[in-house]
Every structure is written in C-alpha cells, then in structure tokens.
Design a protein around this motif. Sequence first.
Motif, PDB file in Angstrom:
ATOM      1  N   VAL A   1      -3.856  18.827  -1.482  1.00 22.31           N
ATOM      2  CA  VAL A   1      -2.548  18.532  -0.890  1.00 22.31           C
ATOM      3  C   VAL A   1      -2.749  17.876   0.474  1.00 22.31           C
ATOM      4  O   VAL A   1      -2.082  16.891   0.805  1.00 22.31           O
ATOM      5  CB  VAL A   1      -1.673  19.802  -0.793  1.00 22.31           C
ATOM      6  N   SER A   2      -3.689  18.384   1.261  1.00 23.81           N
ATOM      7  CA  SER A   2      -3.989  17.787   2.564  1.00 23.81           C
ATOM      8  C   SER A   2      -4.448  16.342   2.431  1.00 23.81           C
ATOM      9  O   SER A   2      -4.075  15.491   3.239  1.00 23.81           O
ATOM     10  CB  SER A   2      -5.068  18.598   3.295  1.00 23.81           C
ATOM     11  N   GLN A   3      -5.244  16.061   1.410  1.00 28.08           N
ATOM     12  CA  GLN A   3      -5.699  14.684   1.186  1.00 28.08           C
ATOM     13  C   GLN A   3      -4.537  13.772   0.828  1.00 28.08           C
ATOM     14  O   GLN A   3      -4.467  12.632   1.292  1.00 28.08           O
ATOM     15  CB  GLN A   3      -6.779  14.654   0.106  1.00 28.08           C
ATOM     16  N   HIS A   4      -3.624  14.259  -0.009  1.00 25.97           N
ATOM     17  CA  HIS A   4      -2.427  13.477  -0.343  1.00 25.97           C
ATOM     18  C   HIS A   4      -1.596  13.217   0.913  1.00 25.97           C
ATOM     19  O   HIS A   4      -1.110  12.099   1.129  1.00 25.97           O
ATOM     20  CB  HIS A   4      -1.567  14.215  -1.371  1.00 25.97           C
ATOM     21  N   LEU A   5      -1.447  14.231   1.747  1.00 28.33           N
ATOM     22  CA  LEU A   5      -0.677  14.073   2.980  1.00 28.33           C
ATOM     23  C   LEU A   5      -1.335  13.075   3.928  1.00 28.33           C
ATOM     24  O   LEU A   5      -0.647  12.283   4.588  1.00 28.33           O
ATOM     25  CB  LEU A   5      -0.479  15.424   3.670  1.00 28.33           C
ATOM     26  N   LEU A   6      -2.652  13.084   3.975  1.00 23.65           N
ATOM     27  CA  LEU A   6      -3.370  12.137   4.823  1.00 23.65           C
ATOM     28  C   LEU A   6      -3.105  10.701   4.375  1.00 23.65           C
ATOM     29  O   LEU A   6      -2.859   9.811   5.191  1.00 23.65           O
ATOM     30  CB  LEU A   6      -4.871  12.435   4.808  1.00 23.65           C
ATOM     31  N   LEU A   7      -3.132  10.467   3.068  1.00 26.19           N
ATOM     32  CA  LEU A   7      -2.825   9.129   2.550  1.00 26.19           C
ATOM     33  C   LEU A   7      -1.389   8.724   2.894  1.00 26.19           C
ATOM     34  O   LEU A   7      -1.135   7.586   3.283  1.00 26.19           O
ATOM     35  CB  LEU A   7      -3.028   9.077   1.036  1.00 26.19           C
ATOM     36  N   LEU A   8      -0.452   9.649   2.733  1.00 27.78           N
ATOM     37  CA  LEU A   8       0.943   9.368   3.084  1.00 27.78           C
ATOM     38  C   LEU A   8       1.078   9.048   4.573  1.00 27.78           C
ATOM     39  O   LEU A   8       1.838   8.166   4.962  1.00 27.78           O
ATOM     40  CB  LEU A   8       1.847  10.543   2.702  1.00 27.78           C
ATOM     41  N   GLU A   9       0.308   9.748   5.394  1.00 32.66           N
ATOM     42  CA  GLU A   9       0.336   9.496   6.833  1.00 32.66           C
ATOM     43  C   GLU A   9      -0.264   8.126   7.145  1.00 32.66           C
ATOM     44  O   GLU A   9       0.289   7.360   7.939  1.00 32.66           O
ATOM     45  CB  GLU A   9      -0.430  10.598   7.573  1.00 32.66           C
ATOM     46  N   GLN A  10      -1.372   7.789   6.523  1.00 29.99           N
ATOM     47  CA  GLN A  10      -2.008   6.491   6.742  1.00 29.99           C
ATOM     48  C   GLN A  10      -1.111   5.341   6.294  1.00 29.99           C
ATOM     49  O   GLN A  10      -1.155   4.262   6.864  1.00 29.99           O
ATOM     50  CB  GLN A  10      -3.351   6.428   6.023  1.00 29.99           C
ATOM     51  N   ALA A  11      -0.288   5.581   5.286  1.00 32.62           N
ATOM     52  CA  ALA A  11       0.649   4.561   4.806  1.00 32.62           C
ATOM     53  C   ALA A  11       1.898   4.485   5.671  1.00 32.62           C
ATOM     54  O   ALA A  11       2.747   3.629   5.464  1.00 32.62           O
ATOM     55  CB  ALA A  11       1.044   4.857   3.355  1.00 32.62           C
ATOM     56  N   GLY A  12       2.027   5.400   6.639  1.00 24.45           N
ATOM     57  CA  GLY A  12       3.180   5.382   7.529  1.00 24.45           C
ATOM     58  C   GLY A  12       4.416   6.044   6.958  1.00 24.45           C
ATOM     59  O   GLY A  12       5.519   5.885   7.485  1.00 24.45           O
ATOM     60  N   LEU A  13       4.256   6.811   5.881  1.00 25.21           N
ATOM     61  CA  LEU A  13       5.416   7.441   5.243  1.00 25.21           C
ATOM     62  C   LEU A  13       5.723   8.822   5.797  1.00 25.21           C
ATOM     63  O   LEU A  13       6.857   9.293   5.698  1.00 25.21           O
ATOM     64  CB  LEU A  13       5.199   7.514   3.729  1.00 25.21           C
ATOM     65  N   VAL A  14       4.720   9.491   6.340  1.00 28.66           N
ATOM     66  CA  VAL A  14       4.918  10.794   6.976  1.00 28.66           C
ATOM     67  C   VAL A  14       4.205  10.790   8.321  1.00 28.66           C
ATOM     68  O   VAL A  14       3.312   9.979   8.572  1.00 28.66           O
ATOM     69  CB  VAL A  14       4.407  11.983   6.110  1.00 28.66           C
ATOM     70  N   SER A  15       4.609  11.698   9.176  1.00 29.73           N
ATOM     71  CA  SER A  15       3.905  11.901  10.443  1.00 29.73           C
ATOM     72  C   SER A  15       3.552  13.384  10.523  1.00 29.73           C
ATOM     73  O   SER A  15       4.171  14.217   9.871  1.00 29.73           O
ATOM     74  CB  SER A  15       4.758  11.460  11.624  1.00 29.73           C
ATOM     75  N   ALA A  16       2.529  13.667  11.318  1.00 34.24           N
ATOM     76  CA  ALA A  16       2.037  15.037  11.425  1.00 34.24           C
ATOM     77  C   ALA A  16       1.949  15.446  12.884  1.00 34.24           C
ATOM     78  O   ALA A  16       1.774  14.620  13.774  1.00 34.24           O
ATOM     79  CB  ALA A  16       0.666  15.155  10.770  1.00 34.24           C
ATOM     80  N   ARG A  17       2.103  16.742  13.095  1.00 34.30           N
ATOM     81  CA  ARG A  17       1.864  17.300  14.422  1.00 34.30           C
ATOM     82  C   ARG A  17       1.067  18.584  14.212  1.00 34.30           C
ATOM     83  O   ARG A  17       1.205  19.270  13.199  1.00 34.30           O
ATOM     84  CB  ARG A  17       3.167  17.561  15.180  1.00 34.30           C
ATOM     85  N   LYS A  18       0.216  18.864  15.180  1.00 27.82           N
ATOM     86  CA  LYS A  18      -0.627  20.060  15.098  1.00 27.82           C
ATOM     87  C   LYS A  18      -0.073  21.114  16.042  1.00 27.82           C
ATOM     88  O   LYS A  18       0.316  20.827  17.167  1.00 27.82           O
ATOM     89  CB  LYS A  18      -2.059  19.711  15.472  1.00 27.82           C
ATOM     90  N   GLU A  19       0.014  22.328  15.527  1.00 27.50           N
ATOM     91  CA  GLU A  19       0.452  23.477  16.323  1.00 27.50           C
ATOM     92  C   GLU A  19      -0.490  24.624  15.999  1.00 27.50           C
ATOM     93  O   GLU A  19      -0.425  25.200  14.906  1.00 27.50           O
ATOM     94  CB  GLU A  19       1.899  23.838  15.971  1.00 27.50           C
ATOM     95  N   GLY A  20      -1.378  24.921  16.928  1.00 29.73           N
ATOM     96  CA  GLY A  20      -2.392  25.942  16.655  1.00 29.73           C
ATOM     97  C   GLY A  20      -3.313  25.469  15.549  1.00 29.73           C
ATOM     98  O   GLY A  20      -3.841  24.372  15.603  1.00 29.73           O
ATOM     99  N   ARG A  21      -3.455  26.288  14.527  1.00 33.70           N
ATOM    100  CA  ARG A  21      -4.304  25.927  13.387  1.00 33.70           C
ATOM    101  C   ARG A  21      -3.530  25.212  12.287  1.00 33.70           C
ATOM    102  O   ARG A  21      -4.110  24.824  11.274  1.00 33.70           O
ATOM    103  CB  ARG A  21      -4.943  27.198  12.817  1.00 33.70           C
ATOM    104  N   ASN A  22      -2.243  25.077  12.460  1.00 33.50           N
ATOM    105  CA  ASN A  22      -1.403  24.483  11.409  1.00 33.50           C
ATOM    106  C   ASN A  22      -1.059  23.025  11.707  1.00 33.50           C
ATOM    107  O   ASN A  22      -0.895  22.638  12.852  1.00 33.50           O
ATOM    108  CB  ASN A  22      -0.092  25.269  11.268  1.00 33.50           C
TER     109      ASN A  22
ATOM    110  N   ASP B   1       0.836  -1.195   0.000  1.00 33.79           N
ATOM    111  CA  ASP B   1       0.000   0.000   0.000  1.00 33.79           C
ATOM    112  C   ASP B   1       0.875   1.251   0.000  1.00 33.79           C
ATOM    113  O   ASP B   1       0.598   2.201  -0.716  1.00 33.79           O
ATOM    114  CB  ASP B   1      -0.923   0.018   1.214  1.00 33.79           C
ATOM    115  N   ALA B   2       1.927   1.241   0.807  1.00 30.94           N
ATOM    116  CA  ALA B   2       2.835   2.389   0.866  1.00 30.94           C
ATOM    117  C   ALA B   2       3.498   2.620  -0.488  1.00 30.94           C
ATOM    118  O   ALA B   2       3.640   3.762  -0.936  1.00 30.94           O
ATOM    119  CB  ALA B   2       3.885   2.187   1.954  1.00 30.94           C
ATOM    120  N   LEU B   3       3.883   1.543  -1.159  1.00 27.27           N
ATOM    121  CA  LEU B   3       4.514   1.677  -2.470  1.00 27.27           C
ATOM    122  C   LEU B   3       3.532   2.257  -3.476  1.00 27.27           C
ATOM    123  O   LEU B   3       3.862   3.177  -4.227  1.00 27.27           O
ATOM    124  CB  LEU B   3       5.031   0.315  -2.941  1.00 27.27           C
ATOM    125  N   GLU B   4       2.322   1.769  -3.471  1.00 26.38           N
ATOM    126  CA  GLU B   4       1.303   2.283  -4.385  1.00 26.38           C
ATOM    127  C   GLU B   4       0.989   3.750  -4.086  1.00 26.38           C
ATOM    128  O   GLU B   4       0.879   4.568  -4.999  1.00 26.38           O
ATOM    129  CB  GLU B   4       0.032   1.443  -4.264  1.00 26.38           C
TER     130      GLU B   4
END
Length: 130
Positions: A48-69, A10-13
């Motif tokens: 772009v946010s949707q692409h990032l969410l998929l990358l996060e779900q695949a374990g390729l990126v991680s996210a942190r929230k700071e305020g509204r960002n 899944d991550a590769l795809e």
Amino acid sequence: MTANVSFVWDALEIAAEPNRRRLLHLLASHEQAVGELAAHFMVSRSAVSQHLLLLEQAGLVSARKEGRNRFYRLDPVGMGRLRELVEQFWTYELDLLASDAAALAAQRPGLAQHHTTTSDISPQDKGPLP
C-alpha cells in the motif's frame, strides 16, 4: 508543454491500476494514515505504501509526516489535471462515436439527415461526468 503532457499521461496510467484507484476513492473523503488505508486491502502495508508513493510521484496525492506516521490526502491540483484529461478524452471519444453513428445513419435510407454531436453542444450544456 511536453513535460506536462507526459506528467498527465503518467498520472492517468498510475491512477488506472485498481488498488491505486481504490486508494484515491478512500482519500476522497479525508486525509488518512497508511495503516488506516492498508486495512482496506488484502495486500501488505508495504505494498500500500508503494502504491501511495507512486500516486504521490504522479502528483495525485500529497503526504505529511507526523511522528512515525505518514498521512495522505488528495492533491487538488494533480486531481484537477487528471480530471481535465479524462474530460478531454471522453469528449473526443463521444465526438468520434457521434460521427460514426451519423455516417451509419446517412447510409440508411429514411433516417434523419442531421444528428447533433457533442461538438454541437456548448461545454456548459454537457454537465459533469457520471
């Protein structure tokens, strides 16, 4: 093990899609906010946010929230698994290519009979991928 294999495929795809590949390249240097990343694309910030969410779900990126960002960065464990898969695939494909070349060479008279395949070379001698 089955869950791990499906995760990696899944991550590769997911990583293969051009916009997501570009996001991974952009995140390779440092953590960035969604707005910062979106500035590099012709698609909407939401896309772009949707692409990032998929990358996060695949374990390729991680996210942190700071305020509204939301800030994204590469996940070294997920990227390591992806690299291992690509290296295994690449080695396998090179072995097939070398085998096919040796078979063709054996059919032609006058060519050398021994050909080195990637399996004849130790992993330390192979070096990094280009």
